[in-house]
Design an enzyme around this catalytic site. Structure first.
Site, PDB file in Angstrom:
ATOM      1  N   CYS A   8       5.219   2.374   7.718  1.00  0.00           N
ATOM      2  CA  CYS A   8       5.896   2.407   9.009  1.00  0.00           C
ATOM      3  C   CYS A   8       5.258   1.475  10.028  1.00  0.00           C
ATOM      4  CB  CYS A   8       5.845   3.822   9.616  1.00  0.00           C
ATOM      5  SG  CYS A   8       6.506   5.102   8.562  1.00  0.00           S
ATOM      6  N   CYS A 276      -7.749  -0.802   7.257  1.00  0.00           N
ATOM      7  CA  CYS A 276      -7.112  -1.193   5.987  1.00  0.00           C
ATOM      8  C   CYS A 276      -7.122  -2.719   5.860  1.00  0.00           C
ATOM      9  CB  CYS A 276      -5.675  -0.676   5.950  1.00  0.00           C
ATOM     10  SG  CYS A 276      -4.719  -1.281   4.539  1.00  0.00           S
ATOM     11  N   ASP A 393      -0.687 -13.305  -2.681  1.00  0.00           N
ATOM     12  CA  ASP A 393      -1.624 -12.516  -1.883  1.00  0.00           C
ATOM     13  C   ASP A 393      -2.207 -11.357  -2.659  1.00  0.00           C
ATOM     14  OD1 ASP A 393       0.504 -10.456  -1.599  1.00  0.00           O
ATOM     15  OD2 ASP A 393       1.379 -11.958  -0.294  1.00  0.00           O
ATOM     16  N   CYS A 430      -3.302   4.063  -3.298  1.00  0.00           N
ATOM     17  CA  CYS A 430      -3.499   4.259  -1.861  1.00  0.00           C
ATOM     18  C   CYS A 430      -2.910   5.601  -1.462  1.00  0.00           C
ATOM     19  CB  CYS A 430      -2.816   3.152  -1.063  1.00  0.00           C
ATOM     20  SG  CYS A 430      -2.956   3.390   0.736  1.00  0.00           S
ATOM     21  N   CYS A 491     -11.451  -0.112   4.932  1.00  0.00           N
ATOM     22  CA  CYS A 491     -11.011   0.692   3.798  1.00  0.00           C
ATOM     23  C   CYS A 491     -10.622  -0.275   2.696  1.00  0.00           C
ATOM     24  CB  CYS A 491      -9.815   1.584   4.154  1.00  0.00           C
ATOM     25  SG  CYS A 491      -9.208   2.537   2.723  1.00  0.00           S
ATOM     26  N   CYS A 494      -8.450   0.706  -2.617  1.00  0.00           N
ATOM     27  CA  CYS A 494      -7.596   0.269  -3.719  1.00  0.00           C
ATOM     28  C   CYS A 494      -8.239  -0.820  -4.567  1.00  0.00           C
ATOM     29  CB  CYS A 494      -6.231  -0.174  -3.204  1.00  0.00           C
ATOM     30  SG  CYS A 494      -6.301  -1.551  -2.045  1.00  0.00           S
TER      31      CYS A 494
END
Length: 539
Positions: A8, A276, A393, A430, A491, A494
């Site tokens: 979001c 993140c 990416d 995640c 963070c 992942c």
């Protein structure tokens, strides 16, 4: 990298009581500042294209706060391509304050009832509020089960947005007036995970807040009587704020507007940050600055990291005139351009993205492969007989990458394809708002097993699986250098398997224990709920 999606984006705007006219909205009076919200949401449309909506406040209408939300892009939901219908909406929902939201679902159903903001009607004005958030609670199932254990509570949706709304509402029960800030302060210790949020109540009070780890980005600005906040700075820049007016909402901090006065207060202690890193690599608009670090600069740094590795290995000819760099549009372009510049070879747009192919992220499986085929067109006149560095990416599920490599060879006529990834391998799910919740759906773990160490042999096997001539990832330590943060402030769960919150760690252990039983495609937090339900019934 079209196979990974964020949950979001949020925004807020407020024309504070003042005789001063805001230079940022000279054509709108104070009670029409809500007209700016669709413009802000367009700038963060990259964060979610499934649904959009806003809630506005007007002190002189029966519906003091009123909400419009629906499935679709911002353009579709606010009828921006139809002047008459858009103008009618803007008049109906005119207000001096507004909060807005764009959504992509990592949980819950793809229907209108899940579109945000969520509005809670109540006869008592401080209990009548609207709420939207960006993120995900990793202890969602525990909070839900505790709520439902009380027969007085009912949840109509499978989403943590409703959980947060219930928790805030519960803090507001009783005769005593509890502010939104106080309700959040009391409820926040129960929340584990990522949450940036905006709230607006029937008094016209507003709250903008960020979780104590600062996992999701959030910033705000004030100019004269105009206050605005958004997930990304580009939404503030494009409505007229200057860069030096924009501030970060710090981890654990809330910005409140009460009786026309702005206050910045800490609602929960922040023991560490955990921004993140994927925001800089992929999710954020390249024109944004997040926590004082430019997204564009970060991506160029990643490209320079790729170039340094290529120079060190020195195993692919660079000076024969047949080697070019090709970015996968659009988020890889800055990294690809920087890599090419450092290597002294051309960066060429050999893949053209069809921007009108629709919201293909909703699809999966064979539909996702077909969507990737129609989403990118190789240019044979650029690619034919060339040795190309294909810069991406990240690689999550690999579906899109396999399709692209095949099309680059068959349709583009590329002689060699060397994939370079401006990110380390994604090895873990995640649980904070990115749509990758199980280990089995990820590409890299199939080759790396239980090892966090990437070897040349693993990369060769991955390249063969993809159909590429070679594949190289960035190492983990490149990320902190590129985004100019200490790794302790990011963070990186992942890519490391190390989560900043207890709830994330618990879910990862469940994911590891059940990774061979993930054929049902349920998400880890859904399996957690299934296990708890089975235990409670003795199954």
């Amino acid at each position: 990298m079209s196979e990974l999606f964020h949950e979001c984006g949020i925004a807020a705007i407020y024309h504070l009581p003042s005789d001063e006219e805001s230079p940022l909205c000279p054509d709108q009076g104070p009670n029409e500042v809500s007209r700016i919200m669709p413009r802000m949401l367009l700038d963060i449309q990259n964060r979610g294209q499934l649904a959009a909506g806003f809630t506005t406040f007007h002190p002189n209408r029966n519906q003091l706060i009123d909400t419009h939300r629906d499935i679709g892009t911002v353009q579709e939901v606010f009828r921006l391509s139809h002047r008459g219908k858009s103008e009618s909406l803007m008049k109906e929902y005119a207000g001096r304050a507004a909060i807005g939201h764009v959504r992509y679902a990592t949980c819950g159903q793809d229907d209108r009832s899940y579109a945000q903001p969520f509005e809670r009607h109540h006869l008592v004005k401080h209990k009548w509020f609207s709420f939207a958030f960006n993120g995900q609670l990793s202890n969602y199932s525990e909070l839900r089960d505790r709520l439902l254990a009380d027969d007085d509570h009912h949840l109509s949706r499978e989403t943590d947005t409703e959980i947060i709304m219930h928790e805030l509402s519960r803090e507001m029960t009783g005769e005593k007036r509890i502010t939104m800030f106080e309700a959040l302060k009391r409820a926040a210790p129960r929340f584990d995970g990522a949450y940036s949020m905006v709230m607006l109540n029937a008094y016209g009070e507003m709250l903008v807040a960020r979780d104590p780890y600062g996992i999701k980005p959030l910033c705000y600005a004030v100019s004269g009587p105009l206050f605005a906040a958004a997930s990304e700075s580009v939404a503030l820049i494009n409505i007229g704020f200057e860069e030096d007016e924009i501030r970060n909402v710090e981890p654990g901090q809330a910005v409140t507007i009460t009786d026309g006065k702005i206050e910045v207060k800490q609602f929960i202690e922040s023991k560490r940050t955990a921004h993140c890193f994927f925001e800089w690599i992929y999710f954020a608009n390249v024109a944004s600055t997040l926590d004082n670090q430019s997204v564009y600069v970060s991506r160029t740094n990643l490209g320079e990291e790729l170039a340094a590795i290529e120079r060190e290995r020195n195993d692919i000819p660079l000076d024969d005139g047949n080697t070019i760099v090709v970015p996968v549009p659009d988020t890889s372009k800055a990294a690809a351009d920087a890599m090419a510049f450092k290597l002294g070879i051309p960066s060429r747009e050999g893949l053209i993205r069809n921007r009108y192919s629709g919201r293909t992220f909703i699809e999966s499986g064979s539909k996702r492969r077909r969507a990737a085929e129609i989403k990118y067109t190789p240019l044979r006149e650029v690619l034919e007989d060339k040795r190309i560095f294909l810069v991406e990416d990240s690689i999550v599920r690999s579906t899109t990458m396999k399709v692209l490599i095949n099309r680059l060879r068959e349709r583009g006529g590329a002689k060699e394809i060397h994939v370079r990834v401006a990110c380390p391998p994604i090895i873990a799910p995640c649980f904070y708002g990115i749509d990758m919740s199980t280990i089995s759906e990820l590409f890299a773990p199939k080759f790396m097993g239980d090892s966090y160490l990437l070897t040349e042999e693993m990369q060769e096997a991955m390249a063969q699986q993809l159909g590429a001539d070679s594949l190289r990832y960035l190492p983990v330590d490149s990320i902190a250098r590129a985004v100019n943060f200490s790794s302790d402030d990011l963070c990186q769960a992942c890519i490391t398997g190390q989560y900043p919150t207890e709830g994330g760690e618990r879910l990862y252990q469940i994911a590891l224990e059940t990774k061979d039983q993930e054929a049902n495609n349920s998400r880890t937090y859904e399996r957690r709920a299934e296990e708890q339900a089975a235990q409670s019934t003795g199954a």
